[in-house]
Design a protein around this motif. Structure first.
Motif, mmCIF file in Angstrom:
data_model
loop_
_atom_site.group_PDB
_atom_site.id
_atom_site.type_symbol
_atom_site.label_atom_id
_atom_site.label_comp_id
_atom_site.label_asym_id
_atom_site.label_seq_id
_atom_site.Cartn_x
_atom_site.Cartn_y
_atom_site.Cartn_z
ATOM 1 N N GLN A 37 0.779 -1.091 0.063
ATOM 2 C CA GLN A 37 0.249 -0.255 0.156
ATOM 3 C C GLN A 37 1.057 1.153 0.084
ATOM 4 O OE1 GLN A 37 -2.606 -0.203 3.593
ATOM 5 N NE2 GLN A 37 -3.589 -1.937 2.507
ATOM 6 N N ALA A 38 1.831 1.476 0.845
ATOM 7 C CA ALA A 38 2.825 2.389 0.721
ATOM 8 C C ALA A 38 3.520 2.777 -0.429
ATOM 9 C CB ALA A 38 3.841 2.224 1.904
ATOM 10 N N GLN A 39 3.688 1.481 -1.276
ATOM 11 C CA GLN A 39 4.238 1.787 -2.401
ATOM 12 C C GLN A 39 3.400 2.555 -3.513
ATOM 13 O OE1 GLN A 39 7.420 1.359 -3.428
ATOM 14 N NE2 GLN A 39 7.256 2.007 -5.347
ATOM 15 N N THR A 40 2.249 2.351 -3.415
ATOM 16 C CA THR A 40 1.371 3.001 -4.337
ATOM 17 C C THR A 40 0.965 4.339 -3.964
ATOM 18 O OG1 THR A 40 -0.245 0.893 -4.434
ATOM 19 C CG2 THR A 40 -1.088 3.039 -4.906
ATOM 20 N N ILE A 41 0.882 4.617 -2.522
ATOM 21 C CA ILE A 41 0.801 6.066 -2.100
ATOM 22 C C ILE A 41 2.131 6.859 -2.642
ATOM 23 C CG2 ILE A 41 0.850 7.504 0.017
ATOM 24 C CD1 ILE A 41 -1.562 6.201 -0.870
ATOM 25 N N ARG A 42 3.206 6.144 -2.267
ATOM 26 C CA ARG A 42 4.696 6.935 -2.983
ATOM 27 C C ARG A 42 4.649 7.191 -4.143
ATOM 28 N NH1 ARG A 42 7.030 3.163 1.283
ATOM 29 N NH2 ARG A 42 7.307 4.355 3.251
ATOM 30 N N GLY A 43 4.032 6.331 -5.010
ATOM 31 C CA GLY A 43 4.177 6.642 -6.327
ATOM 32 C C GLY A 43 3.343 7.918 -6.792
ATOM 33 N N LEU A 44 2.522 8.362 -5.938
ATOM 34 C CA LEU A 44 1.879 9.683 -6.104
ATOM 35 C C LEU A 44 2.872 11.019 -6.005
ATOM 36 C CD1 LEU A 44 -1.190 9.203 -4.135
ATOM 37 C CD2 LEU A 44 -0.899 9.119 -6.729
ATOM 38 N N GLY A 45 4.008 10.663 -5.512
ATOM 39 C CA GLY A 45 4.983 11.860 -5.089
ATOM 40 C C GLY A 45 5.581 12.509 -6.506
ATOM 41 N N PRO A 46 5.860 11.821 -7.464
ATOM 42 C CA PRO A 46 6.365 12.795 -8.695
ATOM 43 C C PRO A 46 5.283 13.627 -9.211
ATOM 44 C CG PRO A 46 7.207 10.647 -8.776
ATOM 45 C CD PRO A 46 6.291 10.670 -7.709
ATOM 46 N N MET A 47 4.069 12.957 -9.053
ATOM 47 C CA MET A 47 2.798 13.896 -9.649
ATOM 48 C C MET A 47 2.449 14.936 -8.902
ATOM 49 S SD MET A 47 -1.252 13.582 -9.686
ATOM 50 C CE MET A 47 -1.144 12.989 -8.171
ATOM 51 N N LEU A 48 2.525 15.001 -7.392
ATOM 52 C CA LEU A 48 2.104 15.827 -6.709
ATOM 53 C C LEU A 48 3.469 17.024 -6.825
ATOM 54 C CD1 LEU A 48 1.272 13.874 -3.416
ATOM 55 C CD2 LEU A 48 -0.299 15.509 -5.029
ATOM 56 N N ALA A 49 4.704 16.379 -6.810
ATOM 57 C CA ALA A 49 6.015 17.293 -7.138
ATOM 58 C C ALA A 49 5.550 18.300 -8.499
ATOM 59 C CB ALA A 49 7.030 16.543 -7.286
ATOM 60 N N ASN A 50 5.077 17.723 -9.338
ATOM 61 C CA ASN A 50 4.751 18.410 -10.485
ATOM 62 C C ASN A 50 3.674 19.441 -10.340
ATOM 63 O OD1 ASN A 50 6.691 17.019 -12.208
ATOM 64 N ND2 ASN A 50 5.120 15.429 -12.871
ATOM 65 N N VAL A 51 2.704 19.179 -9.570
ATOM 66 C CA VAL A 51 1.818 19.984 -9.426
ATOM 67 C C VAL A 51 2.147 21.489 -8.729
ATOM 68 C CG1 VAL A 51 -0.460 20.438 -7.918
ATOM 69 C CG2 VAL A 51 -0.209 18.456 -9.458
ATOM 70 N N ALA A 52 3.218 21.106 -7.624
ATOM 71 C CA ALA A 52 4.063 21.928 -6.963
ATOM 72 C C ALA A 52 4.767 22.754 -7.684
ATOM 73 C CB ALA A 52 4.678 21.492 -5.797
ATOM 74 N N ALA A 53 5.559 22.152 -8.801
ATOM 75 C CA ALA A 53 6.285 22.871 -9.691
ATOM 76 C C ALA A 53 5.659 23.950 -10.587
ATOM 77 C CB ALA A 53 7.353 21.764 -10.327
ATOM 78 N N VAL A 54 4.562 23.233 -11.166
ATOM 79 C CA VAL A 54 3.585 24.197 -11.928
ATOM 80 C C VAL A 54 3.112 25.482 -11.117
ATOM 81 C CG1 VAL A 54 1.595 24.596 -13.059
ATOM 82 C CG2 VAL A 54 2.659 22.415 -13.362
ATOM 83 N N GLY A 55 3.001 25.259 -9.839
ATOM 84 C CA GLY A 55 2.557 26.558 -9.028
ATOM 85 C C GLY A 55 3.703 27.228 -9.096
ATOM 86 N N ILE A 56 5.108 26.752 -8.744
ATOM 87 C CA ILE A 56 6.185 27.862 -8.323
ATOM 88 C C ILE A 56 6.440 28.403 -9.596
ATOM 89 C CG2 ILE A 56 8.511 27.639 -8.154
ATOM 90 C CD1 ILE A 56 8.013 25.452 -6.094
ATOM 91 N N VAL A 57 6.416 27.721 -10.940
ATOM 92 C CA VAL A 57 6.708 28.418 -12.087
ATOM 93 C C VAL A 57 5.836 29.613 -12.373
ATOM 94 C CG1 VAL A 57 6.565 28.137 -14.713
ATOM 95 C CG2 VAL A 57 7.908 26.502 -13.158
ATOM 96 N N LEU A 58 4.358 29.440 -12.211
ATOM 97 C CA LEU A 58 3.361 30.405 -12.366
ATOM 98 C C LEU A 58 3.780 31.433 -11.281
ATOM 99 C CD1 LEU A 58 0.909 30.910 -13.836
ATOM 100 C CD2 LEU A 58 -0.367 29.622 -11.900
ATOM 101 N N LEU A 59 4.085 31.127 -10.244
ATOM 102 C CA LEU A 59 4.403 32.365 -9.130
ATOM 103 C C LEU A 59 5.405 33.059 -9.689
ATOM 104 C CD1 LEU A 59 4.065 30.361 -5.835
ATOM 105 C CD2 LEU A 59 2.658 32.332 -6.316
ATOM 106 N N TRP A 60 6.672 32.550 -10.232
ATOM 107 C CA TRP A 60 7.950 33.383 -10.722
ATOM 108 C C TRP A 60 7.456 34.295 -11.973
ATOM 109 C CZ3 TRP A 60 12.460 34.636 -8.990
ATOM 110 C CH2 TRP A 60 13.033 34.017 -8.157
ATOM 111 N N ILE A 61 6.637 33.664 -12.663
ATOM 112 C CA ILE A 61 6.103 34.299 -13.899
ATOM 113 C C ILE A 61 5.334 35.508 -13.530
ATOM 114 C CG2 ILE A 61 4.719 34.185 -16.138
ATOM 115 C CD1 ILE A 61 5.880 31.324 -16.442
ATOM 116 N N THR A 62 4.124 35.232 -12.839
ATOM 117 C CA THR A 62 3.208 36.526 -12.247
ATOM 118 C C THR A 62 4.055 37.379 -11.316
ATOM 119 O OG1 THR A 62 2.251 35.077 -10.601
ATOM 120 C CG2 THR A 62 1.182 35.151 -12.716
#
Length: 139
Positions: A37-62
């Motif tokens: 079960q933990a492996q499945t949850i940990r598999g979400l890490g890269p996707m959540l990091a991408n969501v955060a990265a999009v936010g940071i890029v948007l913050l820098w641009i704006t």
């Protein structure tokens, strides 16, 4: 136009916060779960990091657009603004290191996963302090 840019800036803040906080909560929960079960949850890490990265890029641009369109450049800011920028840069570096770590894990180097429990809190604390100093600088 300034209102729309500010909206996008806040939307970037929401994305960055949501990705980072969700990752932190889920990864902590995964520590107490059975391995499969933990492996499945940990598999979400890269996707959540991408969501955060999009936010940071948007913050820098704006953020840069607002500095030039609303405040006429960087010359008019107080030291509090510059403290905020230090935390924004630290947050950005942490986010880059998180992405590099996930890339290494994807290549098969699982040993680097030990970085993530350190980078997550650095990222989270930097984000909180950046928002705190932004609130002070722009009150």
């Amino acid at each position: 136009m300034d209102d729309f840019i500010l909206f996008l800036h806040f939307f970037g803040l929401m994305l960055g916060s949501a990705g980072g906080m969700a990752s932190g909560i889920l990864m902590r929960k995964a520590m107490s779960m059975p391995a499969d079960q933990a492996q499945t949850i940990r598999g979400l890490g890269p996707m959540l990091a991408n969501v955060a990265a999009v936010g940071i890029v948007l913050l820098w641009i704006t953020g840069l657009i607002m500095v030039w369109s609303k405040y006429d450049g960087f010359g008019s800011f107080t030291w509090v603004f510059w403290v905020k920028i230090v935390f924004v840069v630290l947050l950005t570096i942490a986010e880059i290191l998180i992405h590099l770590t996930y890339a290494e894990i994807k290549k098969g180097n699982r040993a680097v996963a030990a970085r993530l429990p350190k980078l997550g809190p650095v990222s989270g604390l930097s984000a909180i302090l950046a928002v705190l100093f932004a609130a002070i600088a722009f009150h």
